[in-house]
Design a protein around this motif. Structure first.
Motif, PDB file in Angstrom:
ATOM      1  N   SER A 243       0.834  -1.201   0.000  1.00 38.92           N
ATOM      2  CA  SER A 243       0.000   0.000   0.000  1.00 38.92           C
ATOM      3  C   SER A 243       0.875   1.260   0.000  1.00 38.92           C
ATOM      4  O   SER A 243       0.633   2.200  -0.759  1.00 38.92           O
ATOM      5  CB  SER A 243      -0.919  -0.012   1.222  1.00 38.92           C
ATOM      6  N   ILE A 244       1.881   1.254   0.852  1.00 40.80           N
ATOM      7  CA  ILE A 244       2.806   2.395   0.909  1.00 40.80           C
ATOM      8  C   ILE A 244       3.536   2.555  -0.420  1.00 40.80           C
ATOM      9  O   ILE A 244       3.654   3.672  -0.952  1.00 40.80           O
ATOM     10  CB  ILE A 244       3.783   2.232   2.087  1.00 40.80           C
ATOM     11  N   LEU A 245       4.001   1.454  -0.971  1.00 43.36           N
ATOM     12  CA  LEU A 245       4.734   1.518  -2.242  1.00 43.36           C
ATOM     13  C   LEU A 245       3.868   2.016  -3.395  1.00 43.36           C
ATOM     14  O   LEU A 245       4.345   2.741  -4.274  1.00 43.36           O
ATOM     15  CB  LEU A 245       5.330   0.148  -2.571  1.00 43.36           C
TER      16      LEU A 245
ATOM     17  N   CYS B  97       1.477   4.188  -3.155  1.00 41.47           N
ATOM     18  CA  CYS B  97       1.382   5.646  -2.991  1.00 41.47           C
ATOM     19  C   CYS B  97       2.692   6.334  -3.335  1.00 41.47           C
ATOM     20  O   CYS B  97       2.699   7.415  -3.948  1.00 41.47           O
ATOM     21  CB  CYS B  97       0.930   5.978  -1.574  1.00 41.47           C
ATOM     22  N   VAL B  98       3.799   5.735  -2.965  1.00 41.75           N
ATOM     23  CA  VAL B  98       5.111   6.288  -3.330  1.00 41.75           C
ATOM     24  C   VAL B  98       5.245   6.320  -4.853  1.00 41.75           C
ATOM     25  O   VAL B  98       5.708   7.314  -5.424  1.00 41.75           O
ATOM     26  CB  VAL B  98       6.254   5.486  -2.677  1.00 41.75           C
ATOM     27  N   ALA B  99       4.835   5.239  -5.510  1.00 46.20           N
ATOM     28  CA  ALA B  99       4.901   5.202  -6.977  1.00 46.20           C
ATOM     29  C   ALA B  99       4.044   6.309  -7.583  1.00 46.20           C
ATOM     30  O   ALA B  99       4.465   6.968  -8.547  1.00 46.20           O
ATOM     31  CB  ALA B  99       4.447   3.831  -7.485  1.00 46.20           C
ATOM     32  N   LEU B 100       2.859   6.544  -7.017  1.00 41.94           N
ATOM     33  CA  LEU B 100       1.998   7.622  -7.524  1.00 41.94           C
ATOM     34  C   LEU B 100       2.664   8.980  -7.370  1.00 41.94           C
ATOM     35  O   LEU B 100       2.562   9.843  -8.250  1.00 41.94           O
ATOM     36  CB  LEU B 100       0.645   7.601  -6.818  1.00 41.94           C
ATOM     37  N   ILE B 101       3.357   9.170  -6.260  1.00 38.12           N
ATOM     38  CA  ILE B 101       4.074  10.438  -6.042  1.00 38.12           C
ATOM     39  C   ILE B 101       5.180  10.587  -7.082  1.00 38.12           C
ATOM     40  O   ILE B 101       5.356  11.647  -7.691  1.00 38.12           O
ATOM     41  CB  ILE B 101       4.647  10.502  -4.605  1.00 38.12           C
ATOM     42  N   LEU B 102       5.959   9.536  -7.288  1.00 40.40           N
ATOM     43  CA  LEU B 102       7.069   9.597  -8.256  1.00 40.40           C
ATOM     44  C   LEU B 102       6.567   9.783  -9.669  1.00 40.40           C
ATOM     45  O   LEU B 102       7.175  10.536 -10.436  1.00 40.40           O
ATOM     46  CB  LEU B 102       7.935   8.346  -8.128  1.00 40.40           C
ATOM     47  N   ILE B 103       5.482   9.123 -10.006  1.00 39.56           N
ATOM     48  CA  ILE B 103       4.899   9.290 -11.339  1.00 39.56           C
ATOM     49  C   ILE B 103       4.488  10.753 -11.540  1.00 39.56           C
ATOM     50  O   ILE B 103       4.787  11.354 -12.576  1.00 39.56           O
ATOM     51  CB  ILE B 103       3.699   8.349 -11.556  1.00 39.56           C
ATOM     52  N   ALA B 104       3.839  11.329 -10.542  1.00 34.17           N
ATOM     53  CA  ALA B 104       3.413  12.736 -10.644  1.00 34.17           C
ATOM     54  C   ALA B 104       4.636  13.656 -10.747  1.00 34.17           C
ATOM     55  O   ALA B 104       4.619  14.631 -11.499  1.00 34.17           O
ATOM     56  CB  ALA B 104       2.568  13.116  -9.431  1.00 34.17           C
TER      57      ALA B 104
END
Length: 130
Positions: free
Chosen positions: A115-117, A119-126
């Motif tokens: 779950s954390i990963l 969200c981290v991926a979504l942040i990095l993608i953005a």
């Protein structure tokens, strides 16, 4: 800026935190132990179930909020939120003082980390596409 997705999961997880807190309080009342666990492994387990929750859920909600604020995909955020809630439900049932590898503990830990990963991926993608 409102965070409707993160707010929903934060509210659900807050209720779960209250339930875990009262579970520890009940254990303390039953044993008469105010500080630490007094050698009572059942109380120690309750304390760790609560502790594990408070160690992971705040960071999970922080990265979820940051992902949502950065325009993260709503479906992916909801998948991360549902996964986090389910993982946090099963995790305490898998915690045992003598067995570190109970399946529900592994599922709960892996689900929380995934779950954390997400969200981290979504942040990095953005960050790198926006």
């Amino acid at each position: 800026m409102p965070l409707p997705i993160t707010s929903l999961y934060a509210a659900i997880l807050a209720l779960m935190l209250i339930a875990l807190t009262y579970y520890v309080i009940k254990g303390r009342a039953n044993t008469g132990v105010s500080i630490l666990h007094g050698g009572d492994m059942a109380l120690a387990t309750r304390i760790r179930q609560h502790g594990n929750f408070v160690e992971f859920v705040p960071m999970a909600l922080i990265v979820m909020a940051l992902a949502e604020l950065n325009g993260g995909n709503a479906t992916a955020l909801n998948v991360a939120g549902i996964l986090l809630v389910v993982a946090r439900i099963v995790q305490p049932f898998g915690m045992h003082p003598d067995i570190a590898t109970k399946p529900l503990r592994i599922i709960g830990g892996a689900g929380t980390h995934l779950s954390i990963l997400i969200c981290v991926a979504l942040i990095l993608i953005a960050r790198f596409t926006g």
